[in-house]
Design a protein around this motif. Structure first.
Motif, PDB file in Angstrom:
ATOM      1  N   GLY A 172       0.780  -1.225   0.000  1.00  0.00           N
ATOM      2  CA  GLY A 172       0.000   0.000   0.000  1.00  0.00           C
ATOM      3  C   GLY A 172       0.813   1.277   0.000  1.00  0.00           C
ATOM      4  O   GLY A 172       0.251   2.375   0.059  1.00  0.00           O
ATOM      5  N   ASP A 173       2.142   1.168  -0.089  1.00  0.00           N
ATOM      6  CA  ASP A 173       2.982   2.364  -0.035  1.00  0.00           C
ATOM      7  C   ASP A 173       2.629   3.355  -1.140  1.00  0.00           C
ATOM      8  O   ASP A 173       2.440   2.974  -2.294  1.00  0.00           O
TER       9      ASP A 173
ATOM     10  N   LYS B  49     -12.048  12.096 -11.053  1.00  0.00           N
ATOM     11  CA  LYS B  49     -10.736  12.419 -10.481  1.00  0.00           C
ATOM     12  C   LYS B  49      -9.887  11.156 -10.266  1.00  0.00           C
ATOM     13  O   LYS B  49      -8.863  11.202  -9.599  1.00  0.00           O
ATOM     14  N   ASP B  50     -10.326  10.027 -10.834  1.00  0.00           N
ATOM     15  CA  ASP B  50      -9.575   8.771 -10.798  1.00  0.00           C
ATOM     16  C   ASP B  50      -9.483   8.169  -9.401  1.00  0.00           C
ATOM     17  O   ASP B  50      -8.445   7.680  -8.977  1.00  0.00           O
ATOM     18  N   VAL B  51     -10.589   8.184  -8.688  1.00  0.00           N
ATOM     19  CA  VAL B  51     -10.661   7.626  -7.342  1.00  0.00           C
ATOM     20  C   VAL B  51     -11.470   6.335  -7.365  1.00  0.00           C
ATOM     21  O   VAL B  51     -12.481   6.237  -8.067  1.00  0.00           O
ATOM     22  N   VAL B  52     -11.038   5.330  -6.585  1.00  0.00           N
ATOM     23  CA  VAL B  52     -11.814   4.109  -6.364  1.00  0.00           C
ATOM     24  C   VAL B  52     -12.692   4.338  -5.140  1.00  0.00           C
ATOM     25  O   VAL B  52     -12.185   4.656  -4.058  1.00  0.00           O
ATOM     26  N   LEU B  53     -14.000   4.195  -5.293  1.00  0.00           N
ATOM     27  CA  LEU B  53     -14.932   4.399  -4.189  1.00  0.00           C
ATOM     28  C   LEU B  53     -15.490   3.062  -3.724  1.00  0.00           C
ATOM     29  O   LEU B  53     -15.959   2.256  -4.536  1.00  0.00           O
TER      30      LEU B  53
ATOM     31  N   SER C 186     -11.394  -1.852   0.619  1.00  0.00           N
ATOM     32  CA  SER C 186     -10.621  -0.622   0.414  1.00  0.00           C
ATOM     33  C   SER C 186      -9.132  -0.891   0.587  1.00  0.00           C
ATOM     34  O   SER C 186      -8.296  -0.354  -0.151  1.00  0.00           O
ATOM     35  N   GLY C 187      -8.789  -1.744   1.575  1.00  0.00           N
ATOM     36  CA  GLY C 187      -7.393  -2.115   1.759  1.00  0.00           C
ATOM     37  C   GLY C 187      -6.832  -2.855   0.560  1.00  0.00           C
ATOM     38  O   GLY C 187      -5.695  -2.608   0.128  1.00  0.00           O
ATOM     39  N   VAL C 188      -7.621  -3.761  -0.013  1.00  0.00           N
ATOM     40  CA  VAL C 188      -7.172  -4.505  -1.195  1.00  0.00           C
ATOM     41  C   VAL C 188      -7.003  -3.543  -2.379  1.00  0.00           C
ATOM     42  O   VAL C 188      -6.031  -3.652  -3.140  1.00  0.00           O
ATOM     43  N   ALA C 189      -7.916  -2.606  -2.540  1.00  0.00           N
ATOM     44  CA  ALA C 189      -7.782  -1.619  -3.612  1.00  0.00           C
ATOM     45  C   ALA C 189      -6.497  -0.818  -3.454  1.00  0.00           C
ATOM     46  O   ALA C 189      -5.809  -0.504  -4.437  1.00  0.00           O
ATOM     47  N   ALA C 190      -6.131  -0.511  -2.205  1.00  0.00           N
ATOM     48  CA  ALA C 190      -4.874   0.212  -1.948  1.00  0.00           C
ATOM     49  C   ALA C 190      -3.669  -0.628  -2.348  1.00  0.00           C
ATOM     50  O   ALA C 190      -2.681  -0.102  -2.884  1.00  0.00           O
ATOM     51  N   LEU C 191      -3.723  -1.932  -2.107  1.00  0.00           N
ATOM     52  CA  LEU C 191      -2.624  -2.809  -2.524  1.00  0.00           C
ATOM     53  C   LEU C 191      -2.456  -2.773  -4.045  1.00  0.00           C
ATOM     54  O   LEU C 191      -1.334  -2.673  -4.559  1.00  0.00           O
ATOM     55  N   VAL C 192      -3.569  -2.854  -4.765  1.00  0.00           N
ATOM     56  CA  VAL C 192      -3.508  -2.862  -6.236  1.00  0.00           C
ATOM     57  C   VAL C 192      -2.960  -1.531  -6.746  1.00  0.00           C
ATOM     58  O   VAL C 192      -2.107  -1.496  -7.649  1.00  0.00           O
ATOM     59  N   ARG C 193      -3.403  -0.438  -6.156  1.00  0.00           N
ATOM     60  CA  ARG C 193      -2.937   0.876  -6.610  1.00  0.00           C
ATOM     61  C   ARG C 193      -1.467   1.097  -6.264  1.00  0.00           C
ATOM     62  O   ARG C 193      -0.764   1.827  -6.963  1.00  0.00           O
TER      63      ARG C 193
ATOM     64  N   LYS D  35       0.853  -1.436  -6.175  1.00  0.00           N
ATOM     65  CA  LYS D  35       1.654  -2.258  -7.084  1.00  0.00           C
ATOM     66  C   LYS D  35       1.610  -1.713  -8.503  1.00  0.00           C
ATOM     67  O   LYS D  35       2.599  -1.823  -9.253  1.00  0.00           O
ATOM     68  N   HIS D  36       0.488  -1.125  -8.880  1.00  0.00           N
ATOM     69  CA  HIS D  36       0.327  -0.608 -10.245  1.00  0.00           C
ATOM     70  C   HIS D  36      -0.037   0.878 -10.168  1.00  0.00           C
ATOM     71  O   HIS D  36      -1.183   1.260 -10.452  1.00  0.00           O
ATOM     72  N   PRO D  37       0.907   1.727  -9.807  1.00  0.00           N
ATOM     73  CA  PRO D  37       0.574   3.142  -9.580  1.00  0.00           C
ATOM     74  C   PRO D  37       0.066   3.873 -10.809  1.00  0.00           C
ATOM     75  O   PRO D  37      -0.617   4.894 -10.681  1.00  0.00           O
ATOM     76  N   ALA D  38       0.372   3.387 -11.992  1.00  0.00           N
ATOM     77  CA  ALA D  38      -0.104   4.047 -13.212  1.00  0.00           C
ATOM     78  C   ALA D  38      -1.461   3.515 -13.669  1.00  0.00           C
ATOM     79  O   ALA D  38      -2.035   4.034 -14.635  1.00  0.00           O
ATOM     80  N   MET D  39      -1.983   2.504 -12.994  1.00  0.00           N
ATOM     81  CA  MET D  39      -3.252   1.907 -13.410  1.00  0.00           C
ATOM     82  C   MET D  39      -4.411   2.827 -13.034  1.00  0.00           C
ATOM     83  O   MET D  39      -4.574   3.197 -11.881  1.00  0.00           O
ATOM     84  N   PRO D  40      -5.252   3.214 -13.999  1.00  0.00           N
ATOM     85  CA  PRO D  40      -6.407   4.057 -13.691  1.00  0.00           C
ATOM     86  C   PRO D  40      -7.389   3.349 -12.766  1.00  0.00           C
ATOM     87  O   PRO D  40      -7.445   2.114 -12.708  1.00  0.00           O
ATOM     88  N   ALA D  41      -8.180   4.135 -12.062  1.00  0.00           N
ATOM     89  CA  ALA D  41      -9.140   3.578 -11.112  1.00  0.00           C
ATOM     90  C   ALA D  41     -10.105   2.606 -11.786  1.00  0.00           C
ATOM     91  O   ALA D  41     -10.465   1.576 -11.203  1.00  0.00           O
ATOM     92  N   LYS D  42     -10.510   2.904 -13.004  1.00  0.00           N
ATOM     93  CA  LYS D  42     -11.464   2.032 -13.698  1.00  0.00           C
ATOM     94  C   LYS D  42     -10.891   0.636 -13.913  1.00  0.00           C
ATOM     95  O   LYS D  42     -11.617  -0.369 -13.844  1.00  0.00           O
ATOM     96  N   ASP D  43      -9.583   0.557 -14.131  1.00  0.00           N
ATOM     97  CA  ASP D  43      -8.960  -0.749 -14.320  1.00  0.00           C
ATOM     98  C   ASP D  43      -8.728  -1.460 -12.983  1.00  0.00           C
ATOM     99  O   ASP D  43      -8.726  -2.691 -12.933  1.00  0.00           O
ATOM    100  N   VAL D  44      -8.541  -0.677 -11.919  1.00  0.00           N
ATOM    101  CA  VAL D  44      -8.463  -1.284 -10.584  1.00  0.00           C
ATOM    102  C   VAL D  44      -9.799  -1.927 -10.242  1.00  0.00           C
ATOM    103  O   VAL D  44      -9.860  -3.075  -9.778  1.00  0.00           O
TER     104      VAL D  44
END
Length: 382
Positions: A41-42, A167-171, A249-256, A258-267
């Protein structure tokens, strides 16, 4: 009425050697330790719209950013919590797990606390909408909403959700705990609506369900951090879709992370496509696409999607007729469109009641909760 007073129950202590982390059964059930070998999640900020977060809790040291407050918390930075619900959610998401304490799903993430509720005030959906916009404007990559209202969604709330998506946020939001229809804001298109499961991976008996359900996650016997001002042990055990939402939400943070350039829609797409079916193949009203799958979401590769898969298909544009020079009727005045009035529960000044997870209301059995310590035994499954 607001519908997310999650439950918390504990049994007498028996296993003196068991640490808080060892009592977090959901970590093993979801293979979180393997997922944390991939990412922790860093670099990801997770906004927690709730009762505030106790930034002084040892398990959240260095994890909590200065935030803000709305409603009765206006003027604060969100880093205190007299209720306990927000601290519990933050612990599930990002607790550091030091010295046998609570371990979050994404211990490297930072929490952005937005205090929008407590046990004494009544808040409307528009307060949540304001909180969503603020989070989206202040760096949140994931917004956790372990709250809900059994009300018709308001235009203001829908616009706030759409604003955050742009704004590219995962809700992520909890479906609710009354065994009824999915609550707002979880029932808004684009939001990951999370229902609950028990220790056996079956639907949790009080979870709200419906066609809007997207994912499922553990919601029974979830041990997490709590303010010592609320529970002297600094920990509590919770049942409810509030906890399930925080897990996703924690799992979404892990994905974001590991893949910081991945848009929210792909997460969102990765979380949906890798979920483990719990019922018939495909999406169902009880558990959505299935149990959230941290390792699957982190390691699977999918082609980019054009839009958030939880949003409806855009309507094709209707061709406009070619103007002619023949005699035309003069324009008729268009009647002014009136906004639909928001549903109001427990009307007091036009607001809807919102209740936190750990509110002390002993007369209401669905809001039972007790503190736990490192010596408590996990409760027997329901």
């Amino acid at each position: 009425m607001p519908i997310l007073p999650a439950l918390a129950v504990v049994l007498p202590l028996l296993l003196a050697a068991q640490s808080i982390e060892e009592q977090e059964w959901h970590l093993d059930a979801l293979d979180v330790y393997s997922a944390q070998d991939q990412a922790r999640g860093d670099g990801v900020i997770v906004a927690v719209i709730d009762s505030g977060v106790d930034a002084q809790h040892p398990d959240l040291a260095g994890r909590v950013l200065p935030g803000t407050g709305f409603g009765s918390s206006k003027g604060t930075d969100g880093t205190t919590d007299t209720d306990g619900h927000g601290t519990g959610m933050a612990g599930i998401i990002a607790a550091n797990g030091k010295n046998g304490g609570a371990l979050g799903i994404a211990p490297g993430a930072k929490i952005l606390p937005i205090a929008s509720a407590d046990e004494k005030e009544q808040f409307g959906l528009d307060v949540v909408a304001e909180s969503i916009r603020w989070a989206a404007d202040h760096g949140a990559k994931v917004i956790n909403m372990s709250l809900g209202f059994s009300s018709t969604m308001t235009p203001t709330l829908v616009k706030a959700v759409n604003y955050a998506i742009e704004k590219d946020v995962v809700l992520v939001a909890a479906t609710g705990n009354e065994g009824k229809e999915v609550s707002a804001p979880a029932n808004i298109g684009g939001v990951i609506a999370v229902a609950g499961t028990n220790r056996e991976g079956k639907p949790w008996k009080s979870s709200n369900i419906g066609a809007d359900t997207v994912l499922a996650a553990p919601a029974e016997g979830i041990v997490t951090a709590a303010p010592e001002s609320v529970y002297s042990s600094g920990y509590a055990e919770m049942d409810g879709t509030s906890a399930a939402s925080a897990i996703v939400s924690g799992v979404a943070a892990l994905v974001r992370a590991k893949h910081p350039a991945m848009p929210a829609k792909d997460v969102v797409n990765a979380l949906i496509k890798t979920a483990k079916d719990l019922a018939d193949p495909g999406r169902d009203e009880t558990t959505g696409f299935g149990m959230v799958n941290p390792m699957g979401a982190l390691t699977a590769q999918f082609p980019p999607v054009e839009r958030n898969p939880l949003l409806p298909e855009p309507k094709p544009s209707t061709p406009q007729p070619t103007p002619t020079l023949v005699a035309q009727r003069p324009e008729q005045p268009v009647a002014e469109m009136k906004d639909r009035l928001p549903f109001v529960a427990g009307v007091v000044g036009g607001t809807a009641l919102m209740t936190g997870l750990l509110i002390a209301l002993p007369a209401i059995t669905s809001r039972r909760r007790q503190p736990v310590s490192a010596r408590d035994t996990p409760p027997t499954p329901w």
